[in-house]
Write a protein that holds these residues in place. Structure first.
Motif, PDB file in Angstrom:
ATOM      1  N   HIS A  36     -57.369  37.555 -80.596  1.00  0.00           N
ATOM      2  CA  HIS A  36     -57.211  36.644 -82.001  1.00  0.00           C
ATOM      3  C   HIS A  36     -55.812  36.044 -81.109  1.00  0.00           C
ATOM      4  O   HIS A  36     -55.291  35.573 -81.936  1.00  0.00           O
ATOM      5  CB  HIS A  36     -56.459  38.332 -82.505  1.00  0.00           C
ATOM      6  N   GLY A  37     -55.621  35.156 -80.008  1.00  0.00           N
ATOM      7  CA  GLY A  37     -55.398  34.624 -79.504  1.00  0.00           C
ATOM      8  C   GLY A  37     -53.931  35.502 -78.078  1.00  0.00           C
ATOM      9  O   GLY A  37     -53.880  36.364 -78.124  1.00  0.00           O
ATOM     10  N   ASN A  38     -53.275  34.701 -77.700  1.00  0.00           N
ATOM     11  CA  ASN A  38     -52.553  34.897 -75.764  1.00  0.00           C
ATOM     12  C   ASN A  38     -51.113  35.703 -76.663  1.00  0.00           C
ATOM     13  O   ASN A  38     -50.826  35.596 -77.783  1.00  0.00           O
ATOM     14  CB  ASN A  38     -51.815  33.537 -75.589  1.00  0.00           C
ATOM     15  N   LYS A  39     -50.834  36.464 -76.346  1.00  0.00           N
ATOM     16  CA  LYS A  39     -49.653  38.056 -76.408  1.00  0.00           C
ATOM     17  C   LYS A  39     -49.508  38.135 -75.278  1.00  0.00           C
ATOM     18  O   LYS A  39     -49.678  38.534 -74.191  1.00  0.00           O
ATOM     19  CB  LYS A  39     -50.474  39.268 -77.261  1.00  0.00           C
ATOM     20  N   ARG A  40     -48.076  38.585 -75.663  1.00  0.00           N
ATOM     21  CA  ARG A  40     -46.998  39.348 -74.973  1.00  0.00           C
ATOM     22  C   ARG A  40     -47.723  40.587 -74.627  1.00  0.00           C
ATOM     23  O   ARG A  40     -48.133  41.144 -75.678  1.00  0.00           O
ATOM     24  CB  ARG A  40     -46.171  39.144 -74.698  1.00  0.00           C
ATOM     25  N   PHE A  41     -47.226  41.200 -73.567  1.00  0.00           N
ATOM     26  CA  PHE A  41     -46.854  42.851 -73.744  1.00  0.00           C
ATOM     27  C   PHE A  41     -46.854  43.572 -74.714  1.00  0.00           C
ATOM     28  O   PHE A  41     -47.318  44.174 -75.394  1.00  0.00           O
ATOM     29  CB  PHE A  41     -46.756  43.283 -72.234  1.00  0.00           C
ATOM     30  N   GLY A  42     -45.473  43.008 -75.794  1.00  0.00           N
ATOM     31  CA  GLY A  42     -45.351  43.933 -76.692  1.00  0.00           C
ATOM     32  C   GLY A  42     -45.981  43.479 -77.971  1.00  0.00           C
ATOM     33  O   GLY A  42     -46.127  44.419 -78.808  1.00  0.00           O
ATOM     34  N   GLU A  43     -46.687  42.891 -78.099  1.00  0.00           N
ATOM     35  CA  GLU A  43     -47.788  42.944 -78.797  1.00  0.00           C
ATOM     36  C   GLU A  43     -48.738  42.958 -78.653  1.00  0.00           C
ATOM     37  O   GLU A  43     -49.587  43.357 -80.027  1.00  0.00           O
ATOM     38  CB  GLU A  43     -47.623  41.158 -78.881  1.00  0.00           C
ATOM     39  N   ILE A  44     -48.982  42.868 -78.235  1.00  0.00           N
ATOM     40  CA  ILE A  44     -50.631  44.258 -77.814  1.00  0.00           C
ATOM     41  C   ILE A  44     -50.836  45.280 -77.761  1.00  0.00           C
ATOM     42  O   ILE A  44     -50.988  46.155 -78.648  1.00  0.00           O
ATOM     43  CB  ILE A  44     -51.169  43.437 -76.261  1.00  0.00           C
ATOM     44  N   GLN A  45     -48.841  46.551 -77.429  1.00  0.00           N
ATOM     45  CA  GLN A  45     -48.370  47.574 -77.753  1.00  0.00           C
ATOM     46  C   GLN A  45     -49.000  48.062 -79.278  1.00  0.00           C
ATOM     47  O   GLN A  45     -49.073  48.561 -80.146  1.00  0.00           O
ATOM     48  CB  GLN A  45     -47.595  47.674 -77.224  1.00  0.00           C
ATOM     49  N   ARG A  46     -48.485  46.870 -79.866  1.00  0.00           N
ATOM     50  CA  ARG A  46     -48.049  46.856 -81.241  1.00  0.00           C
ATOM     51  C   ARG A  46     -49.420  46.884 -81.964  1.00  0.00           C
ATOM     52  O   ARG A  46     -49.645  47.122 -83.143  1.00  0.00           O
ATOM     53  CB  ARG A  46     -47.037  45.961 -82.228  1.00  0.00           C
ATOM     54  N   ASP A  47     -49.963  45.961 -81.385  1.00  0.00           N
ATOM     55  CA  ASP A  47     -51.276  46.555 -82.034  1.00  0.00           C
ATOM     56  C   ASP A  47     -52.202  47.412 -81.759  1.00  0.00           C
ATOM     57  O   ASP A  47     -53.725  47.674 -83.143  1.00  0.00           O
ATOM     58  CB  ASP A  47     -52.648  44.671 -81.889  1.00  0.00           C
ATOM     59  N   ILE A  48     -52.095  47.599 -80.413  1.00  0.00           N
ATOM     60  CA  ILE A  48     -52.795  49.630 -80.516  1.00  0.00           C
ATOM     61  C   ILE A  48     -51.845  50.448 -80.113  1.00  0.00           C
ATOM     62  O   ILE A  48     -51.177  50.242 -79.288  1.00  0.00           O
ATOM     63  CB  ILE A  48     -53.437  49.269 -78.642  1.00  0.00           C
ATOM     64  N   THR A  49     -51.335  50.821 -81.210  1.00  0.00           N
ATOM     65  CA  THR A  49     -50.248  51.416 -81.039  1.00  0.00           C
ATOM     66  C   THR A  49     -50.320  52.640 -81.153  1.00  0.00           C
ATOM     67  O   THR A  49     -49.138  52.647 -80.547  1.00  0.00           O
ATOM     68  CB  THR A  49     -49.549  52.547 -83.056  1.00  0.00           C
ATOM     69  N   ASP A  50     -51.168  53.113 -80.400  1.00  0.00           N
ATOM     70  CA  ASP A  50     -51.086  54.863 -79.568  1.00  0.00           C
ATOM     71  C   ASP A  50     -52.076  55.012 -78.088  1.00  0.00           C
ATOM     72  O   ASP A  50     -51.565  55.557 -77.308  1.00  0.00           O
ATOM     73  CB  ASP A  50     -52.566  55.917 -79.891  1.00  0.00           C
ATOM     74  N   ILE A  51     -51.692  53.663 -77.394  1.00  0.00           N
ATOM     75  CA  ILE A  51     -51.690  53.271 -76.092  1.00  0.00           C
ATOM     76  C   ILE A  51     -50.058  53.331 -75.953  1.00  0.00           C
ATOM     77  O   ILE A  51     -49.035  53.062 -76.268  1.00  0.00           O
ATOM     78  CB  ILE A  51     -52.383  52.194 -75.484  1.00  0.00           C
ATOM     79  N   SER A  52     -49.840  54.415 -74.623  1.00  0.00           N
ATOM     80  CA  SER A  52     -48.229  54.302 -73.960  1.00  0.00           C
ATOM     81  C   SER A  52     -48.399  52.985 -73.124  1.00  0.00           C
ATOM     82  O   SER A  52     -49.770  52.551 -72.832  1.00  0.00           O
ATOM     83  CB  SER A  52     -48.540  55.198 -73.393  1.00  0.00           C
ATOM     84  N   PRO A  53     -47.084  52.784 -72.382  1.00  0.00           N
ATOM     85  CA  PRO A  53     -46.752  51.257 -72.198  1.00  0.00           C
ATOM     86  C   PRO A  53     -47.865  51.600 -70.771  1.00  0.00           C
ATOM     87  O   PRO A  53     -47.780  50.832 -70.059  1.00  0.00           O
ATOM     88  CB  PRO A  53     -45.542  51.257 -71.801  1.00  0.00           C
TER      89      PRO A  53
END
Length: 117
Positions: A36-53
Motif C-alpha cells: 500500500h506504499g512506502n512506509k517508515r518503521f513506525g507506520e508498518i508497526q501501526r499497520d501490524i499492531t501485534d508485532i514487537s519492534p
C-alpha cells in the motif's frame, strides 16, 4: 526415475524456496503493508499492531536480504528510514491477491460450517 518424478521434485524445490521467503507469521503482513506504499518503521508497526519492534526489525532484515524490500536512508535530522517493495516484491501482487481471495473463501466456508453445526 521418470520425468513425472523429476517435475514433481523440481516443483517441490521451487515451493520450498518460495515458502522460505514468505514463511512465518509476519512476512506476508509486512509485504501487504508495503503493498500500500512506502512506509517508515513506525507506520508498518501501526499497520501490524501485534508485532514487537524486535521482530519487525528482524523480519524487515530478512525481507531485505531476500530482495523483497529495500531500505532507504534519507539524510535528514533526525535520519529518516523508509521501506518499500523492490520490483521482485511488487511481482508478488498477483500471489497476494490470490492468497487474500482464498482467505476470504476460507473464512466464508469456516463461518458457514460453524453456523451449520
Amino acid at each position: 526415475m521418470n520425468q513425472k518424478n523429476d517435475v514433481c521434485r523440481h516443483r517441490l524445490m521451487i515451493a520450498r524456496d518460495t515458502l522460505e521467503v514468505i514463511q512465518g507469521k509476519w512476512r506476508l503482513p509486512i509485504i501487504i503493508s508495503l503493498n500500500h506504499g512506502n512506509k517508515r518503521f513506525g507506520e508498518i508497526q501501526r499497520d501490524i499492531t501485534d508485532i514487537s519492534p524486535k521482530m519487525l526489525s528482524q523480519e524487515l532484515k530478512a525481507l531485505e536480504t531476500n530482495k523483497i524490500i529495500t531500505r532507504t536512508l534519507y539524510d535528514s535530522m533526525p535520519v529518516t528510514v523508509e521501506y518499500s517493495l523492490t520490483p521482485l516484491g511488487e511481482s508478488m501482487r498477483k500471489l497476494l491477491d490470490e492468497i487474500l481471495n482464498w482467505g476470504i473463501h476460507f473464512r466464508k466456508e469456516i463461518l458457514e460450517t460453524s453456523i451449520d453445526n
